[in-house]
Design a protein around this motif. Structure first.
Motif, PDB file in Angstrom:
ATOM      1  N   SER A   5       3.001  -0.016  -4.255  1.00  0.00           N
ATOM      2  CA  SER A   5       3.871   0.812  -3.408  1.00  0.00           C
ATOM      3  C   SER A   5       3.292   1.076  -2.027  1.00  0.00           C
ATOM      4  CB  SER A   5       4.164   2.141  -4.110  1.00  0.00           C
ATOM      5  OG  SER A   5       2.962   2.866  -4.323  1.00  0.00           O
ATOM      6  N   ASP A   6       1.965   1.092  -1.894  1.00  0.00           N
ATOM      7  CA  ASP A   6       1.381   1.469  -0.605  1.00  0.00           C
ATOM      8  C   ASP A   6       0.750   0.312   0.162  1.00  0.00           C
ATOM      9  OD1 ASP A   6      -0.746   1.055  -2.262  1.00  0.00           O
ATOM     10  OD2 ASP A   6      -1.770   2.944  -1.841  1.00  0.00           O
ATOM     11  N   ILE A   7       0.939  -0.935  -0.282  1.00  0.00           N
ATOM     12  CA  ILE A   7       0.365  -2.047   0.468  1.00  0.00           C
ATOM     13  C   ILE A   7       1.288  -2.423   1.628  1.00  0.00           C
ATOM     14  CG2 ILE A   7      -0.855  -2.896  -1.561  1.00  0.00           C
ATOM     15  CD1 ILE A   7       1.148  -5.194  -1.703  1.00  0.00           C
ATOM     16  N   ALA A   8       0.689  -3.001   2.662  1.00  0.00           N
ATOM     17  CA  ALA A   8       1.463  -3.376   3.848  1.00  0.00           C
ATOM     18  C   ALA A   8       2.018  -4.788   3.758  1.00  0.00           C
ATOM     19  CB  ALA A   8       0.587  -3.248   5.095  1.00  0.00           C
ATOM     20  N   LEU A   9       1.522  -5.577   2.831  1.00  0.00           N
ATOM     21  CA  LEU A   9       1.963  -6.957   2.695  1.00  0.00           C
ATOM     22  C   LEU A   9       2.975  -7.079   1.566  1.00  0.00           C
ATOM     23  CD1 LEU A   9      -1.442  -8.800   3.248  1.00  0.00           C
ATOM     24  CD2 LEU A   9       0.303  -8.166   4.923  1.00  0.00           C
ATOM     25  N   SER A  10       3.489  -8.279   1.386  1.00  0.00           N
ATOM     26  CA  SER A  10       4.605  -8.472   0.468  1.00  0.00           C
ATOM     27  C   SER A  10       4.191  -8.757  -0.969  1.00  0.00           C
ATOM     28  CB  SER A  10       5.489  -9.619   0.967  1.00  0.00           C
ATOM     29  OG  SER A  10       4.727 -10.826   1.068  1.00  0.00           O
ATOM     30  N   ARG A  11       2.894  -8.899  -1.229  1.00  0.00           N
ATOM     31  CA  ARG A  11       2.446  -9.169  -2.597  1.00  0.00           C
ATOM     32  C   ARG A  11       1.084  -8.536  -2.821  1.00  0.00           C
ATOM     33  NH1 ARG A  11      -1.649 -12.760  -2.556  1.00  0.00           N
ATOM     34  NH2 ARG A  11      -1.805 -14.257  -0.823  1.00  0.00           N
ATOM     35  N   THR A  54     -18.898  -2.895   5.756  1.00  0.00           N
ATOM     36  CA  THR A  54     -17.921  -3.042   4.684  1.00  0.00           C
ATOM     37  C   THR A  54     -16.747  -3.858   5.189  1.00  0.00           C
ATOM     38  OG1 THR A  54     -18.464  -0.950   3.573  1.00  0.00           O
ATOM     39  CG2 THR A  54     -16.250  -1.841   3.217  1.00  0.00           C
ATOM     40  N   ILE A  55     -16.380  -4.872   4.435  1.00  0.00           N
ATOM     41  CA  ILE A  55     -15.192  -5.665   4.729  1.00  0.00           C
ATOM     42  C   ILE A  55     -14.076  -5.205   3.791  1.00  0.00           C
ATOM     43  CG2 ILE A  55     -14.207  -7.977   4.886  1.00  0.00           C
ATOM     44  CD1 ILE A  55     -16.535  -7.537   6.814  1.00  0.00           C
ATOM     45  N   ASP A  56     -13.016  -4.655   4.350  1.00  0.00           N
ATOM     46  CA  ASP A  56     -11.886  -4.198   3.555  1.00  0.00           C
ATOM     47  C   ASP A  56     -10.922  -5.349   3.310  1.00  0.00           C
ATOM     48  OD1 ASP A  56     -12.522  -1.356   3.411  1.00  0.00           O
ATOM     49  OD2 ASP A  56     -12.127  -1.329   5.559  1.00  0.00           O
ATOM     50  N   ILE A  57     -10.560  -5.556   2.055  1.00  0.00           N
ATOM     51  CA  ILE A  57      -9.544  -6.551   1.698  1.00  0.00           C
ATOM     52  C   ILE A  57      -8.566  -5.843   0.770  1.00  0.00           C
ATOM     53  CG2 ILE A  57      -9.098  -8.855   0.787  1.00  0.00           C
ATOM     54  CD1 ILE A  57     -11.966  -9.602   1.321  1.00  0.00           C
ATOM     55  N   ASN A  58      -7.644  -5.081   1.367  1.00  0.00           N
ATOM     56  CA  ASN A  58      -6.797  -4.217   0.559  1.00  0.00           C
ATOM     57  C   ASN A  58      -5.325  -4.280   0.941  1.00  0.00           C
ATOM     58  OD1 ASN A  58      -6.340  -2.427   2.798  1.00  0.00           O
ATOM     59  ND2 ASN A  58      -8.302  -1.458   2.398  1.00  0.00           N
ATOM     60  N   ALA A  59      -4.918  -5.375   1.603  1.00  0.00           N
ATOM     61  CA  ALA A  59      -3.510  -5.579   1.985  1.00  0.00           C
ATOM     62  C   ALA A  59      -2.976  -4.439   2.840  1.00  0.00           C
ATOM     63  CB  ALA A  59      -2.634  -5.780   0.746  1.00  0.00           C
ATOM     64  N   GLY A  60      -3.856  -3.826   3.631  1.00  0.00           N
ATOM     65  CA  GLY A  60      -3.444  -2.772   4.533  1.00  0.00           C
ATOM     66  C   GLY A  60      -3.118  -1.453   3.847  1.00  0.00           C
TER      67      GLY A  60
END
Length: 252
Positions: A210-216, A242-248
């Protein structure tokens, strides 16, 4: 540009599934020799090692037992002669309602800290000593967006353990850089793995996305290339980051 890690040996904990398995495949595709750690399913790890080739081998150790951690490192070094990159990926996420029995809550807390933080610390300690003797090396610790934004009440132990891993990574980066040792933290958001399925089953996939910025939802294969890049030496001056990989889903 293709990254060539053909001269490197990499230990990946929790390498038999999820993010770890994707990392095993990505490192092997870059030419690295991979030590595939597993906690239980040795046959799965062995099959993955055979699949990727390049001299990859499987190693079993139960990381909830502190006494199993350094022997795992020693076994990999004994077999391969050296390790150049440590990827601390193994982790658990155990639901523990605050309103439940204290003994059950404490058991979940203790196991979570043992796997997610104590094992990470012990393996980092072993790696530092080894890297000092060979002139350097790279550590990549997998944390979580939960280390920064927190998690649901049932997963407080998970968030706390991941926050500890971030502090550990930064301390290593600050303390050992002049000895050629660099350390990075990679913080995924919700990622479609077997471990995450319990959360999906409990809260529903709509809640997870519900809270991601991408479509998947993020997949393990979205994270693995970053690990290879950090291991390559091309990003050493970002040590401690830190490298964030969290779909925004969490931007800080």
């Amino acid at each position: 540009m293709r990254i060539d890690l053909s001269s490197k040996t990499v230990l990946i904990t929790g390498g038999s599934r999820g993010i770890g398995a994707a990392a095993v495949r990505a490192f092997a595709a870059s030419g690295a020799r991979v030590a595939v750690h597993c906690g239980r399913n040795l046959h799965v790890a062995q099959a993955l090692a055979a699949e990727v080739g390049g001299g990859a081998e499987a190693f079993k150790a139960e990381l909830s037992d502190p006494e199993a951690c350094t022997p795992l490192w020693d076994a990999v070094v004994a077999r391969f002669g050296r390790v150049d990159v440590l990827v601390n990926n193994a982790g658990v996420a155990m639901a523990a309602p605050v309103a439940g029995e204290e003994a059950a809550w404490l058991d979940a807390w203790t196991r979570t800290m043992a796997v997610n933080l104590t094992a990470m610390g012990l393996l980092c300690r072993a790696a530092i000593g080894h890297f000092q003797s060979q002139g350097g090396g790279r550590i990549i610790n997998i944390s979580s967006r939960a280390a920064f934004r927190g998690d649901t009440p049932d997963y407080m132990a998970y968030a706390a353990s991941k926050g500890g891993g971030v502090a550990l990574t930064r301390s290593i980066a600050r303390g050992f850089g002049k000895q050629g040792i660099v350390a990075f933290d990679v913080a995924p958001g919700f990622t479609r793995t077997e471990m995450a399925q319990d959360f999906i089953d409990q809260y529903g996939e709509a809640y997870a996305s519900s809270d991601i910025a991408l479509s998947r939802l993020t997949e393990p294969g979205d994270i693995a290339p970053m690990l290879v890049f950090l291991a390559s030496g091309l990003a050493d001056h970002a040590t401690g980051t830190t490298i964030d990989i969290n779909a925004g889903s969490y931007v800080h």
